[in-house]
Design a protein around this motif. Structure first.
Motif, PDB file in Angstrom:
ATOM      1  N   VAL A 100       5.392   0.354  19.817  1.00 47.77           N
ATOM      2  CA  VAL A 100       4.316   0.596  18.856  1.00 47.77           C
ATOM      3  C   VAL A 100       4.465  -0.411  17.715  1.00 47.77           C
ATOM      4  O   VAL A 100       5.496  -0.461  17.038  1.00 47.77           O
ATOM      5  N   LEU A 101       3.430  -1.222  17.504  1.00 44.80           N
ATOM      6  CA  LEU A 101       3.456  -2.262  16.484  1.00 44.80           C
ATOM      7  C   LEU A 101       2.866  -1.750  15.176  1.00 44.80           C
ATOM      8  O   LEU A 101       1.834  -1.068  15.175  1.00 44.80           O
ATOM      9  N   ALA A 102       3.523  -2.099  14.072  1.00 46.34           N
ATOM     10  CA  ALA A 102       3.017  -1.814  12.728  1.00 46.34           C
ATOM     11  C   ALA A 102       2.564  -3.126  12.112  1.00 46.34           C
ATOM     12  O   ALA A 102       3.288  -4.132  12.164  1.00 46.34           O
ATOM     13  N   TYR A 103       1.373  -3.132  11.511  1.00 46.29           N
ATOM     14  CA  TYR A 103       0.774  -4.371  11.014  1.00 46.29           C
ATOM     15  C   TYR A 103       0.921  -4.502   9.497  1.00 46.29           C
ATOM     16  O   TYR A 103       0.881  -3.508   8.771  1.00 46.29           O
ATOM     17  N   PRO A 104       1.086  -5.741   9.028  1.00 47.37           N
ATOM     18  CA  PRO A 104       1.318  -5.975   7.591  1.00 47.37           C
ATOM     19  C   PRO A 104       0.071  -5.771   6.750  1.00 47.37           C
ATOM     20  O   PRO A 104      -1.047  -6.058   7.177  1.00 47.37           O
ATOM     21  N   GLY A 105       0.288  -5.265   5.534  1.00 45.79           N
ATOM     22  CA  GLY A 105      -0.788  -5.104   4.563  1.00 45.79           C
ATOM     23  C   GLY A 105      -0.753  -6.213   3.533  1.00 45.79           C
ATOM     24  O   GLY A 105      -0.037  -7.207   3.690  1.00 45.79           O
ATOM     25  N   PRO A 106      -1.500  -6.086   2.439  1.00 50.53           N
ATOM     26  CA  PRO A 106      -1.495  -7.089   1.372  1.00 50.53           C
ATOM     27  C   PRO A 106      -0.097  -7.246   0.772  1.00 50.53           C
ATOM     28  O   PRO A 106       0.668  -6.281   0.721  1.00 50.53           O
ATOM     29  N   PRO A 107       0.244  -8.434   0.288  1.00 53.33           N
ATOM     30  CA  PRO A 107       1.593  -8.682  -0.257  1.00 53.33           C
ATOM     31  C   PRO A 107       1.763  -8.166  -1.682  1.00 53.33           C
ATOM     32  O   PRO A 107       1.959  -8.934  -2.620  1.00 53.33           O
ATOM     33  N   ARG A 108       1.684  -6.858  -1.841  1.00 54.37           N
ATOM     34  CA  ARG A 108       1.853  -6.251  -3.165  1.00 54.37           C
ATOM     35  C   ARG A 108       2.276  -4.802  -3.012  1.00 54.37           C
ATOM     36  O   ARG A 108       2.171  -4.211  -1.939  1.00 54.37           O
ATOM     37  N   ILE A 109       2.789  -4.255  -4.121  1.00 56.72           N
ATOM     38  CA  ILE A 109       3.180  -2.852  -4.151  1.00 56.72           C
ATOM     39  C   ILE A 109       2.693  -2.265  -5.470  1.00 56.72           C
ATOM     40  O   ILE A 109       2.586  -2.974  -6.474  1.00 56.72           O
ATOM     41  N   LYS A 110       2.384  -0.972  -5.479  1.00 57.88           N
ATOM     42  CA  LYS A 110       1.865  -0.303  -6.668  1.00 57.88           C
ATOM     43  C   LYS A 110       2.922   0.680  -7.175  1.00 57.88           C
ATOM     44  O   LYS A 110       3.335   1.584  -6.439  1.00 57.88           O
ATOM     45  N   LEU A 111       3.346   0.478  -8.422  1.00 54.60           N
ATOM     46  CA  LEU A 111       4.416   1.287  -8.992  1.00 54.60           C
ATOM     47  C   LEU A 111       4.107   1.636 -10.439  1.00 54.60           C
ATOM     48  O   LEU A 111       3.488   0.841 -11.149  1.00 54.60           O
ATOM     49  N   PHE A 112       4.581   2.805 -10.874  1.00 57.42           N
ATOM     50  CA  PHE A 112       4.530   3.116 -12.292  1.00 57.42           C
ATOM     51  C   PHE A 112       5.501   2.197 -13.031  1.00 57.42           C
ATOM     52  O   PHE A 112       6.544   1.807 -12.498  1.00 57.42           O
ATOM     53  N   SER A 113       5.158   1.851 -14.264  1.00 55.02           N
ATOM     54  CA  SER A 113       5.966   0.899 -15.030  1.00 55.02           C
ATOM     55  C   SER A 113       7.421   1.341 -15.129  1.00 55.02           C
ATOM     56  O   SER A 113       8.349   0.529 -14.975  1.00 55.02           O
ATOM     57  N   ARG A 114       7.635   2.636 -15.385  1.00 53.65           N
ATOM     58  CA  ARG A 114       8.995   3.139 -15.537  1.00 53.65           C
ATOM     59  C   ARG A 114       9.797   2.985 -14.256  1.00 53.65           C
ATOM     60  O   ARG A 114      10.967   2.580 -14.275  1.00 53.65           O
ATOM     61  N   VAL A 115       9.158   3.276 -13.126  1.00 53.50           N
ATOM     62  CA  VAL A 115       9.838   3.148 -11.837  1.00 53.50           C
ATOM     63  C   VAL A 115      10.147   1.679 -11.546  1.00 53.50           C
ATOM     64  O   VAL A 115      11.268   1.329 -11.139  1.00 53.50           O
ATOM     65  N   ALA A 116       9.181   0.813 -11.767  1.00 54.88           N
ATOM     66  CA  ALA A 116       9.386  -0.607 -11.491  1.00 54.88           C
ATOM     67  C   ALA A 116      10.505  -1.172 -12.351  1.00 54.88           C
ATOM     68  O   ALA A 116      11.352  -1.942 -11.872  1.00 54.88           O
ATOM     69  N   GLY A 117      10.515  -0.801 -13.631  1.00 57.61           N
ATOM     70  CA  GLY A 117      11.549  -1.305 -14.519  1.00 57.61           C
ATOM     71  C   GLY A 117      12.934  -0.829 -14.128  1.00 57.61           C
ATOM     72  O   GLY A 117      13.902  -1.595 -14.141  1.00 57.61           O
ATOM     73  N   ARG A 118      13.048   0.465 -13.756  1.00 62.68           N
ATOM     74  CA  ARG A 118      14.355   1.030 -13.416  1.00 62.68           C
ATOM     75  C   ARG A 118      14.830   0.567 -12.048  1.00 62.68           C
ATOM     76  O   ARG A 118      16.010   0.242 -11.870  1.00 62.68           O
ATOM     77  N   VAL A 119      13.931   0.543 -11.074  1.00 63.71           N
ATOM     78  CA  VAL A 119      14.342   0.265  -9.692  1.00 63.71           C
ATOM     79  C   VAL A 119      14.448  -1.231  -9.425  1.00 63.71           C
ATOM     80  O   VAL A 119      15.422  -1.702  -8.829  1.00 63.71           O
TER      81      VAL A 119
END
Length: 314
Positions: free
Chosen positions: A173-192
């Protein structure tokens, strides 16, 4: 003929405006022509429409008489999706960023086109581990993107964020790529991710940001699926202090995949029958497990380690 040609989710996308997507290079699972139009086009289309969204909601949806779909998000834009799924007409609000508009075009609006073209999108964020796709399926606010960000921080690649298209093949079963971006809350992005967040907001009423990813952070090719994890709802996960992974039976896996549907607006008898057949077949071919974990940012490395250990055992 639209001057721009792209590829996303295994779909060829033709557009009259530039999009933040790679050039078309994948299997041709379908084709969508994206064009822009002015407000009168949409006003005429919905003149006698019966809307199926709550009055006063910032999101509006209507199924039109010719079988096409109309969707709108206030302060973002509006879209008309043809009944055969081969054309999306869109209009961006003046004050919204191009990145925000594209999130809705290439996610929610495109999901209508995918379903009309007999493809079944899942609501999943997917990373690549040892050459295999590891998918996290779940509804909004289940923590899928935050978990994927933890994998990014550890050097793993993102395949797709939020919308997943799968196709059975001789390789698996093949999984296909999406757009080259991720959506994150600022706090999560900063910490992680450990860096300042400078991406645009998804829309005016959220702190969730759109983060453009570099080429070394994403996978641009289809990947065989290893394991699908059905993420347990936060309200249920709080009942356990530890990370818990359990393998589902084919019947349980089928139900989890059905619950993981991305687009729940299109519910014709034909679509439901096709969806049930697709998910039943998928449940027989891939391993589906539940993933429950405490919703705390500082626990994400522990969750990632548990998933990696589980993938390694598989």
């Amino acid at each position: 003929m639209s001057p721009y040609r792209y590829g996303v989710y295994g779909i060829r996308v033709l557009s009259d405006a530039p999009l933040d997507l790679p050039e078309y290079a994948h299997d041709d699972l379908g084709c969508v022509d994206c064009v822009t139009a002015r407000p009168p086009v949409f006003a005429d289309a919905v003149k006698n429409a019966s809307f199926r969204s709550r009055p006063g909601s910032w999101y509006r949806y209507a199924l039109l008489e010719d079988g096409s779909s109309y969707v709108r998000w206030d302060n973002v834009g509006e879209f008309l999706v043809a009944a055969d799924g081969k054309r999306i007409v869109g209009r961006r609000e003046d004050k919204v960023s191009s990145e925000s508009f594209q999130v809705y075009l290439l996610g929610q609006a495109l999901s209508f086109a995918l379903v009309h073209q007999h493809l079944e999108p899942l609501h999943a964020t997917t990373v690549v581990v040892d050459g295999r796709a590891v998918a996290f399926v779940g509804s909004n606010a289940f923590g899928k993107s935050s978990l994927a960000a933890s994998f990014l921080a550890a050097g793993y690649k993102l395949l797709t964020d939020d919308l997943l298209i799968l196709r059975e093949s001789s390789r698996g079963v093949l999984a296909y790529p999406g757009p080259p971006r991720i959506k994150l809350f600022s706090r999560v992005a900063g910490r992680v991710l450990g860096k300042p967040v400078d991406g645009p907001a998804m829309h005016a009423d959220t702190d969730k940001r759109i983060l453009r990813l570099d080429a070394h952070q994403t996978c641009a090719d289809p990947v065989v699926v290893g394991t699908v994890y059905a993420v347990v709802a936060p309200r249920d996960a709080c009942r356990t202090p530890d990370v818990r992974i359990e393998t589902l039976s084919p019947r349980e896996a089928f139900l989890a995949l059905i619950k993981g549907t991305f687009n729940r607006r299109l519910v014709s008898a034909e679509r439901v029958e096709r969806q049930f057949d697709a998910m039943a077949s998928l449940a027989d071919r891939v391993t589906v497990k539940t993933l429950a974990y405490p919703r705390a940012i500082d626990r994400l490395p522990e969750v990632r380690a548990a998933v990696l250990a589980d993938v390694g055992r598989a």
